[in-house]
Design a protein around this motif. Structure first.
Motif, PDB file in Angstrom:
ATOM      1  N   HIS A   1       0.823  -1.260  -0.001  1.00  0.00           N
ATOM      2  CA  HIS A   1      -0.024   0.115   0.016  1.00  0.00           C
ATOM      3  C   HIS A   1       0.823   1.400  -0.174  1.00  0.00           C
TER       4      HIS A   1
ATOM      5  N   VAL B   1      -3.013  -6.051 -11.698  1.00  0.00           N
ATOM      6  CA  VAL B   1      -2.854  -7.471 -12.557  1.00  0.00           C
ATOM      7  C   VAL B   1      -3.929  -7.958 -12.951  1.00  0.00           C
ATOM      8  N   LEU B   2      -5.200  -7.950 -12.300  1.00  0.00           N
ATOM      9  CA  LEU B   2      -6.286  -8.508 -12.927  1.00  0.00           C
ATOM     10  C   LEU B   2      -6.774  -7.938 -14.245  1.00  0.00           C
TER      11      LEU B   2
ATOM     12  N   GLU C   1      -4.387  -8.387 -23.105  1.00  0.00           N
ATOM     13  CA  GLU C   1      -3.322  -8.898 -24.050  1.00  0.00           C
ATOM     14  C   GLU C   1      -2.972  -7.856 -25.138  1.00  0.00           C
TER      15      GLU C   1
ATOM     16  N   GLU D   1      -2.880  -7.672  -4.899  1.00  0.00           N
ATOM     17  CA  GLU D   1      -4.087  -8.227  -4.356  1.00  0.00           C
ATOM     18  C   GLU D   1      -4.962  -8.838  -5.238  1.00  0.00           C
ATOM     19  N   SER D   2      -4.991  -8.463  -6.389  1.00  0.00           N
ATOM     20  CA  SER D   2      -5.855  -9.144  -7.502  1.00  0.00           C
ATOM     21  C   SER D   2      -5.157 -10.406  -8.071  1.00  0.00           C
TER      22      SER D   2
ATOM     23  N   ARG E   1      -1.421 -12.794  -9.605  1.00  0.00           N
ATOM     24  CA  ARG E   1      -0.047 -12.658  -9.823  1.00  0.00           C
ATOM     25  C   ARG E   1       0.334 -13.102 -11.272  1.00  0.00           C
ATOM     26  N   VAL E   2       1.390 -12.459 -11.762  1.00  0.00           N
ATOM     27  CA  VAL E   2       1.768 -12.753 -13.154  1.00  0.00           C
ATOM     28  C   VAL E   2       3.146 -13.118 -13.203  1.00  0.00           C
TER      29      VAL E   2
ATOM     30  N   GLU F   1       0.787  -8.009 -21.778  1.00  0.00           N
ATOM     31  CA  GLU F   1       0.539  -9.406 -21.416  1.00  0.00           C
ATOM     32  C   GLU F   1       0.976 -10.103 -22.852  1.00  0.00           C
TER      33      GLU F   1
ATOM     34  N   GLU G   1       0.807 -16.070 -23.940  1.00  0.00           N
ATOM     35  CA  GLU G   1       1.047 -17.285 -23.116  1.00  0.00           C
ATOM     36  C   GLU G   1       0.391 -16.908 -21.725  1.00  0.00           C
ATOM     37  N   GLY G   2       0.225 -15.451 -21.679  1.00  0.00           N
ATOM     38  CA  GLY G   2      -0.369 -14.979 -20.235  1.00  0.00           C
ATOM     39  C   GLY G   2       0.632 -14.436 -19.245  1.00  0.00           C
TER      40      GLY G   2
END
Lengths: 122, 445
Positions: B50, B72-73, B77, B128-129, B131-132, B156, B159-160
């Motif tokens: 935070h 992150v959420l 792409e 919080e949303s 991970r990547v 992105e 492949e994600g």
């Protein structure tokens, strides 16, 4: 010899069982980023349980529900390990503007669920 | 404090020791009756993210003004954007408690490596949303550790994964302007790793140091020099208690003295020092203090002789204080040693520079370094840049002056272990220049 089916006295499904919520997947399906959504009422196991038992939304249930929503809201951080009032104070000190009605509920009732929803369960 | 000097053929001349205004800023590291209620470490990571995220959000518009900032959420792409989160480094060789239970023992090497870095380590960014995984060759995993918060510009992939195009660290924090330089030389002496009670401790060597600093050695020149020393810092690992005694078995009364001997000896030496000048003693990994950071001050009962003086200060680890308005920040070495185990750099000073750029004193806590599970704050965040940043218990003496982009200048000091090197460090407050003070007792140099 157990030839007769024991289903009669051996319950195979828990009473009042609620289906576990499936995590929502984000738009692309191949995405490695998995979304965690707890604030959607359709996915919450708690609300589902209330609906199934057919309780009418009495004031107490409404307050409980409001507190649970506050617990599960990701913006204010993890809820385990803190009392609800402490978590609300922490959120206020960090400038996250936690909802004032939750504070009102917490201040009103002293015993009303001081610990968060998951306390003791995890 | 006065030092008597015998001049040849004359009445003794009195030299007065210089003094500096000292302000202890250890409050943020003290545990004020906070109780452990069974909470986990997620709260520290939350408060850290935070604070750092708000900081990075304020820096992003100057860095890349036209790009959207996402969580992150919210990644889409092939759309360039900026994300901010905590880095997690997946390490193949990192020891895990679960290895003890694994059926296949072949993966665990028999000899414990000092450094757990492996070419296959990869980085993951988390908020919080979600991970990547991070892709691309811009970020070298060996330079990063778990627990730092950065902003990344990239997009992105199909492949994600997140392909990184650029990275923003918080950078050196703003510094309180250094006061105009003093007119006279005032020195601060740093020492660490005395290890009293170990086989490498040489009592004569440390006694030489104490005598020199208190002005009992040398002629008038030496004593004048000694009178300019205003403060003495002991940065951890002052005692070493035999490991064999600490396995929980009851010790016979005749053996109990071996437990207390090192501390008694330390008290005698501290007594001599505290009578001469202000002394700060910090706990280290081998001292009788708590294990997890922030280590609390060594109990005054351990030093019945020295704690009678008001110049004796038992401080926390990490230690933050002010001398004549010059900000000091230092640790007993656990933070840098842990970075050394889990990442690579050309020398320890580079690790220290990285902690300042990441604005976090102990980034690997609580991942690989124990720390107290705070719920409402992360006390290791560096909010303002110190003027002097020191780390104790290192292998050799190293120092450099680090300059920041915003006119900050920090003196970085690695204090070597005294029991092995016989070297103490002297810092001149007037110009922040450092030199080594070396003591040797061997007759054939």
């Amino acid at each position: 010899m157990a030839s007769v089916g024991i289903g009669g006295f051996y319950r195979q499904k828990k009473r009042g069982e609620v289906a576990k919520p499936t995590p929502k997947r984000s738009g692309t399906g191949k995405s490695a980023a998995v979304a965690l959504s707890f604030t959607d009422p359709d996915q919450s196991p708690v609300l589902g349980a209330i609906a199934e038992h057919g309780k009418t939304a009495s004031a107490v249930a409404f307050e409980e529900e409001r507190l649970r929503q506050f617990d599960l809201d990701m913006r204010y951080g993890p809820c385990l390990g803190l009392s609800r009032m402490e978590r609300w104070d922490r959120a206020a000190a960090m400038g996250l503007n936690p909802p004032a009605d939750v504070e009102a509920i917490l201040l009103k009732s002293s015993a009303a669920a001081a610990d968060c929803h998951w306390e003791g369960r995890i | 404090m006065r030092v008597d000097v015998e001049m040849s053929g004359g009445s003794p001349k009195l030299l007065e020791r210089k003094q500096a205004v000292y302000r202890n800023l250890d409050e943020r590291y003290e545990i004020h009756g906070e109780k452990y209620k069974g909470q986990q470490y997620s709260h520290i990571y939350f408060t850290r993210l935070h604070y750092m995220r708000n900081l990075l959000y304020s820096l992003v518009p100057k860095w890349k003004p036209n790009l959207p900032v996402n969580t992150v959420l919210g990644l889409e792409e092939e759309k360039e954007c900026i994300i901010v989160g905590t880095i997690y480094k997946h390490m193949k060789l990192k020891p895990s408690i679960l290895d003890e239970y694994s059926k296949e023992r072949s993966k665990v090497p028999l000899a414990k490596p000092h450094n757990f870095v492996h070419p296959d380590d990869h980085l993951i960014l988390e908020d919080e949303s979600g991970r990547v995984k991070l892709a691309g060759s811009l970020l070298d995993p060996s330079a990063f550790v778990t627990g730092i918060v950065v902003a990344l510009h990239g997009k992105e992939t199909s492949e994600g994964k997140f392909f990184v195009l650029d990275m923003l660290e918080a950078g050196l924090p703003p510094q309180i302007k250094q006061p105009p330089s003093l007119t006279e030389d005032k020195f601060v002496v740093f020492v660490s790793g005395l290890s009293i009670g170990s086989s490498t401790f040489n009592p004569l060597q440390f006694q030489l140091l104490v005598d020199h600093i208190t002005g009992h050695l040398g002629d008038e020149n030496e004593q004048t020099f000694a009178s300019q020393i205003v403060h003495f810092i002991i940065a951890g690992n002052s005692v070493q208690i035999l490991q064999g005694l600490l396995n929980g078995q009851t010790i016979a009364p005749r053996d109990q003295s071996t437990l207390t001997e090192p501390i008694k000896e330390l008290d005698i030496l501290l007594n001599q020092l505290a009578a001469a000048m202000p002394v700060d003693i910090m706990p280290g990994p081998s001292d009788p203090a708590n294990f997890s950071l922030p280590q609390q001050p060594l109990n005054r009962c351990l030093f019945p002789g020295a704690s009678a003086y008001n110049t004796f200060i038992s401080s926390t680890n990490p230690h933050q204080f002010e001398l004549d308005d010059i900000q000091f920040l230092g640790t007993s070495g656990q933070n840098i040693d842990d970075l050394f185990k889990y990442s690579e750099a050309k020398n320890k000073l580079e690790f220290m520079e990285r902690t300042l750029r990441w604005r976090h004193l102990v980034p690997t806590a609580p991942n690989t370094l124990g720390c107290f599970p705070f719920t409402d704050r992360d006390p290791f965040l560096i909010e303002s840049c110190p003027h002097v940043y020191f780390v104790g218990n290192q292998d050799k003496y190293e120092t450099t002056l680090l300059r920041g982009s915003d006119n900050q200048s920090v003196r970085l000091i690695c204090i070597p272990k005294f029991c092995e090197t016989g070297v103490a460090v002297m810092l001149n407050l007037r110009n922040l220049e450092c030199h080594a003070l070396s003591f040797s007792t061997s007759l054939n140099v």
